[in-house]
Design a protein around this motif. Structure first.
Motif: not given
Length: 282
Positions: A235-263
């Motif tokens: 299985f493959r997963l891709e999640v943002s750094q702020g995601s719950r799974l980013a810190s609870t899934t082993p062997l995570m590697r950076q893939s691409r940027p995601v951007i945010f801005k509040p409104l």
């Protein structure tokens, strides 16, 4: 910056036989290299259901620049709101280099705030990423990705977090299922829901998880059950750094940027689940 007199307007629906429809098709082809019928582009961004907004920058009768904003329902377990995904950023050849697209993005932020949008997010390409960050004040996180054997689902950690902002995965699946040219699989486990795509190489079956709502379930049980139901070996997963799974899934590697801005002067949530399957290209 340019002194070109430009007007910004939003559209929620479009006559595909109209002049503006033909201009949008031309600009998308010029700027993004997408030589496809406009109807396909509109399906890709889920346009026409009331959630997606296209902002146009017009100079007289010319379409100079445009951007699509795809509305995604989010919640934190208490409040529900809309976050807009930025995509299909395009500027006509005759109007490039005049600073019109950044002007349009600034105007768009006010328009989306008036519609009740909480924040904008997006998956920028290498050309637009510096503009989003350096000129428009967007914040960058990294998307994190891993590929694991199905048996490694047992290594996922169960750390519930009621304060995290999460997308409506079922709503995203309905959008993708209706408009994607690829076959999507889905799996329900008690009150959890997951969707993704299957692929195979040399007899090895992959479950590419687009997004998942664990509900009150243990992630280990949900992913393990989905792999078993689909016959996936990996299985493959891709999640943002702020995601719950980013810190609870082993062997995570950076893939691409995601951007945010509040409104609308709101604070950006510190913990947001963004899945790779939310992207308009998934």
């Amino acid at each position: 910056m340019s002194d070109v007199n430009i007007e910004f307007v939003t559209i929620d629906s479009i006559d595909t036989d109209s002049d503006i429809a033909r201009q949008i098709e031309t600009v998308v082809r010029q700027a993004l290299g997408l030589d496809q019928p406009l109807e396909k582009t509109l399906r890709q961004i889920n346009f026409g259901d009331g959630g997606t907004v296209i902002v146009l920058g017009k100079v007289g009768d010319d379409l100079a620049t445009m951007n699509a904003f795809m509305g995604h329902p989010f919640s934190n377990g208490k409040d529900k709101f809309t976050a807009y995904q930025s995509g299909f950023s395009a500027t006509a050849n005759d109007y490039r280099g005049k600073g019109l697209w950044p002007k349009m993005l600034v105007a768009s932020e006010a328009m989306l705030a008036e519609r009740g949008g909480r924040f904008i997010f997006g998956f920028p390409n290498p050309v637009s990423h510096p503009l989003f960050v350096n000129k428009l004040g967007y914040v960058t996180q990294n998307m994190m990705r891993t590929v694991l054997p199905s048996l490694a689902a047992a290594l996922l950690r169960h750390e519930p977090d009621a304060d995290r902002y999460r997308p409506d995965v079922r709503a995203t699946y309905r959008w993708k299922q209706a408009n994607s040219e690829e076959f999507l699989v889905s799996h329900e486990y008690q009150d959890a829901f997951l969707f993704g795509r299957m692929s195979a190489a040399r007899g090895v079956r992959y479950l590419d998880i687009g997004a998942v709502d664990f509900g009150t379930c243990d992630p280990r049980d949900v992913v393990r059950a989905a792999c078993k139901a689909t016959g996936a070996h990996l299985f493959r997963l891709e999640v943002s750094q702020g995601s719950r799974l980013a810190s609870t899934t082993p062997l995570m590697r950076q893939s691409r940027p995601v951007i945010f801005k509040p409104l609308g002067g709101q604070a950006l949530p510190s913990k947001v689940d963004i899945f790779g399957g939310l992207a308009d290209t998934y």
